[in-house]
Design a protein around this motif. Structure first.
Motif, PDB file in Angstrom:
ATOM      1  N   LEU A 201       0.825  -1.206   0.000  1.00 27.57           N
ATOM      2  CA  LEU A 201       0.000   0.000   0.000  1.00 27.57           C
ATOM      3  C   LEU A 201       0.860   1.258   0.000  1.00 27.57           C
ATOM      4  O   LEU A 201       0.542   2.248  -0.679  1.00 27.57           O
ATOM      5  N   ALA A 202       1.962   1.225   0.757  1.00 28.27           N
ATOM      6  CA  ALA A 202       2.859   2.383   0.790  1.00 28.27           C
ATOM      7  C   ALA A 202       3.503   2.620  -0.571  1.00 28.27           C
ATOM      8  O   ALA A 202       3.610   3.756  -1.040  1.00 28.27           O
ATOM      9  N   ALA A 203       3.920   1.524  -1.226  1.00 30.38           N
ATOM     10  CA  ALA A 203       4.540   1.638  -2.548  1.00 30.38           C
ATOM     11  C   ALA A 203       3.550   2.205  -3.562  1.00 30.38           C
ATOM     12  O   ALA A 203       3.904   3.079  -4.370  1.00 30.38           O
ATOM     13  N   LYS A 204       2.309   1.748  -3.508  1.00 34.58           N
ATOM     14  CA  LYS A 204       1.302   2.261  -4.431  1.00 34.58           C
ATOM     15  C   LYS A 204       1.042   3.742  -4.174  1.00 34.58           C
ATOM     16  O   LYS A 204       0.893   4.527  -5.115  1.00 34.58           O
ATOM     17  N   SER A 205       1.027   4.136  -2.904  1.00 35.30           N
ATOM     18  CA  SER A 205       0.786   5.532  -2.549  1.00 35.30           C
ATOM     19  C   SER A 205       1.899   6.429  -3.082  1.00 35.30           C
ATOM     20  O   SER A 205       1.644   7.525  -3.578  1.00 35.30           O
ATOM     21  N   VAL A 206       3.144   5.935  -3.001  1.00 40.48           N
ATOM     22  CA  VAL A 206       4.277   6.725  -3.490  1.00 40.48           C
ATOM     23  C   VAL A 206       4.183   6.932  -4.992  1.00 40.48           C
ATOM     24  O   VAL A 206       4.392   8.036  -5.509  1.00 40.48           O
ATOM     25  N   PHE A 207       3.849   5.868  -5.717  1.00 42.38           N
ATOM     26  CA  PHE A 207       3.767   5.964  -7.172  1.00 42.38           C
ATOM     27  C   PHE A 207       2.609   6.862  -7.629  1.00 42.38           C
ATOM     28  O   PHE A 207       2.709   7.555  -8.635  1.00 42.38           O
ATOM     29  N   ARG A 208       1.513   6.832  -6.897  1.00 43.30           N
ATOM     30  CA  ARG A 208       0.350   7.622  -7.302  1.00 43.30           C
ATOM     31  C   ARG A 208       0.382   9.052  -6.761  1.00 43.30           C
ATOM     32  O   ARG A 208      -0.400   9.882  -7.179  1.00 43.30           O
ATOM     33  N   PHE A 209       1.296   9.343  -5.817  1.00 39.79           N
ATOM     34  CA  PHE A 209       1.315  10.657  -5.186  1.00 39.79           C
ATOM     35  C   PHE A 209       1.558  11.757  -6.211  1.00 39.79           C
ATOM     36  O   PHE A 209       0.907  12.804  -6.188  1.00 39.79           O
ATOM     37  N   GLY A 210       2.520  11.515  -7.137  1.00 43.57           N
ATOM     38  CA  GLY A 210       2.828  12.536  -8.136  1.00 43.57           C
ATOM     39  C   GLY A 210       1.637  12.845  -9.018  1.00 43.57           C
ATOM     40  O   GLY A 210       1.329  14.013  -9.290  1.00 43.57           O
ATOM     41  N   ASP A 211       0.930  11.786  -9.475  1.00 43.27           N
ATOM     42  CA  ASP A 211      -0.241  11.993 -10.332  1.00 43.27           C
ATOM     43  C   ASP A 211      -1.320  12.767  -9.613  1.00 43.27           C
ATOM     44  O   ASP A 211      -1.941  13.677 -10.168  1.00 43.27           O
ATOM     45  N   LEU A 212      -1.570  12.383  -8.358  1.00 48.11           N
ATOM     46  CA  LEU A 212      -2.667  13.001  -7.616  1.00 48.11           C
ATOM     47  C   LEU A 212      -2.336  14.427  -7.200  1.00 48.11           C
ATOM     48  O   LEU A 212      -3.196  15.300  -7.198  1.00 48.11           O
ATOM     49  N   SER A 213      -1.076  14.687  -6.833  1.00 43.41           N
ATOM     50  CA  SER A 213      -0.701  16.031  -6.408  1.00 43.41           C
ATOM     51  C   SER A 213      -0.659  16.986  -7.596  1.00 43.41           C
ATOM     52  O   SER A 213      -0.935  18.178  -7.456  1.00 43.41           O
ATOM     53  N   ALA A 214      -0.326  16.447  -8.789  1.00 42.96           N
ATOM     54  CA  ALA A 214      -0.281  17.290  -9.983  1.00 42.96           C
ATOM     55  C   ALA A 214      -1.668  17.522 -10.559  1.00 42.96           C
ATOM     56  O   ALA A 214      -1.893  18.463 -11.311  1.00 42.96           O
ATOM     57  N   SER A 215      -2.597  16.668 -10.207  1.00 46.86           N
ATOM     58  CA  SER A 215      -3.950  16.793 -10.748  1.00 46.86           C
ATOM     59  C   SER A 215      -4.738  17.849  -9.989  1.00 46.86           C
ATOM     60  O   SER A 215      -4.694  17.924  -8.768  1.00 46.86           O
ATOM     61  N   LYS A 216      -5.453  18.657 -10.747  1.00 42.39           N
ATOM     62  CA  LYS A 216      -6.308  19.667 -10.124  1.00 42.39           C
ATOM     63  C   LYS A 216      -7.730  19.146  -9.967  1.00 42.39           C
ATOM     64  O   LYS A 216      -8.601  19.857  -9.480  1.00 42.39           O
ATOM     65  N   ASP A 217      -7.943  17.917 -10.412  1.00 47.18           N
ATOM     66  CA  ASP A 217      -9.278  17.333 -10.347  1.00 47.18           C
ATOM     67  C   ASP A 217      -9.424  16.577  -9.029  1.00 47.18           C
ATOM     68  O   ASP A 217      -8.841  15.511  -8.846  1.00 47.18           O
ATOM     69  N   LYS A 218     -10.202  17.090  -8.140  1.00 49.39           N
ATOM     70  CA  LYS A 218     -10.409  16.460  -6.838  1.00 49.39           C
ATOM     71  C   LYS A 218     -11.096  15.106  -6.983  1.00 49.39           C
ATOM     72  O   LYS A 218     -10.861  14.182  -6.196  1.00 49.39           O
ATOM     73  N   LYS A 219     -11.922  14.989  -8.027  1.00 49.28           N
ATOM     74  CA  LYS A 219     -12.648  13.740  -8.232  1.00 49.28           C
ATOM     75  C   LYS A 219     -11.690  12.584  -8.506  1.00 49.28           C
ATOM     76  O   LYS A 219     -11.951  11.451  -8.115  1.00 49.28           O
ATOM     77  N   LEU A 220     -10.591  12.870  -9.209  1.00 50.67           N
ATOM     78  CA  LEU A 220      -9.627  11.817  -9.514  1.00 50.67           C
ATOM     79  C   LEU A 220      -9.024  11.260  -8.229  1.00 50.67           C
ATOM     80  O   LEU A 220      -8.898  10.045  -8.059  1.00 50.67           O
TER      81      LEU A 220
END
Length: 247
Positions: A201-220
């Motif tokens: 779960l931690a590894a998945k969170s690290v990989f997805r952090f960049g996508d989610l932090s760069a996204s301005k779409d809260k729904k994503l």
């Protein structure tokens, strides 16, 4: 021991001949010319020669020292490899034909090893596994977390994130990632390795952090979190249930 030695030796020979000693030009020739491909016959001959060496060494060390057994087993390996590869050459070259091709080759090797070593204990062992409720519960658990869980999670996400579009992502990527994720999580749960679950779960969170932090779409962000939490919850529920039933 003799059975295991012969089996692992023939599997190693198969892997070497199929993946290391077969140039890509031979594969392309087989896929385009099928049974007319000369390189296919070279490939089958490589399998035959290397398998015959292993079979001879085994037969004159652990077996009855019968040359006829070596010749028969070598012929079976060569003929089966030829027809299996011909069948694969007419396929769509996808993952499923590849897996079926390798399973068929390994199945022939296992059957030959059972025949040559007259290993009835292996058949009894496999039969015992197939009728063991604990093994069947584990199989049932893996079957549930694959397709049925994927359908349930997709239905829940559609209900909770109405009108949300995951446009821009690879087709079926999320579903495939989810299946692999749940298989790994269930394996960690059945092995009582909850630290591995946390690492995943931690590894998945690290990989997805960049996508989610760069996204301005809260729904994503909400969509990814919902999918992950649903996947984890379903797998935990199934894994703990299977653990309870097999202990």
């Amino acid at each position: 021991m003799a059975f295991s030695l012969l089996l692992v030796a023939l599997i190693i020979v198969h892997l070497l001949a199929d993946f290391y000693w077969q140039p890509m030009s031979w594969v392309n020739d087989r896929n385009t010319r099928h049974f007319k491909a000369k390189k296919l016959y070279f490939h089958v001959l490589v399998h035959g020669i290397t398998s015959a060496i292993i079979l001879t060494l085994w037969e004159y060390t652990f077996g009855w020292q019968q040359l006829s057994t070596v010749l028969l087993a070598t012929a079976v390996i060569m003929l089966s490899h030829y027809f299996i590869d011909i069948a694969k050459s007419y396929s769509n070259k996808g993952v499923v034909p590849f897996l079926l091709d390798q399973i068929a080759h390994i199945a022939v090797i296992i059957a030959l090893c059972i025949y040559i070593t007259d290993n009835q204990s292996l058949i009894a062992y496999v039969s015992a596994l197939a009728t063991n409720p604990k093994v069947l519960w584990v199989v049932c658990g893996y079957l549930i977390i694959l397709s049925p869980s994927a359908v349930f999670i997709r239905m829940m996400l559609e209900r909770l994130t109405a009108n949300f579009s995951s446009e821009g992502s690879l087709a079926l990527a999320g579903q495939s990632i989810g299946m692999i994720e749940r298989v790994l999580m269930l394996s960690f749960i059945l092995l009582d390795q909850f630290a591995g679950l946390g690492f995943l779960l931690a590894a998945k969170s690290v990989f997805r952090f960049g996508d989610l932090s760069a996204s301005k779409d809260k729904k994503l962000t909400e969509y990814v979190m919902l999918g992950t939490l649903l996947s984890v919850s379903v797998t935990l529920f199934i894994g703990l249930g299977v653990n309870y039933l097999i202990r």
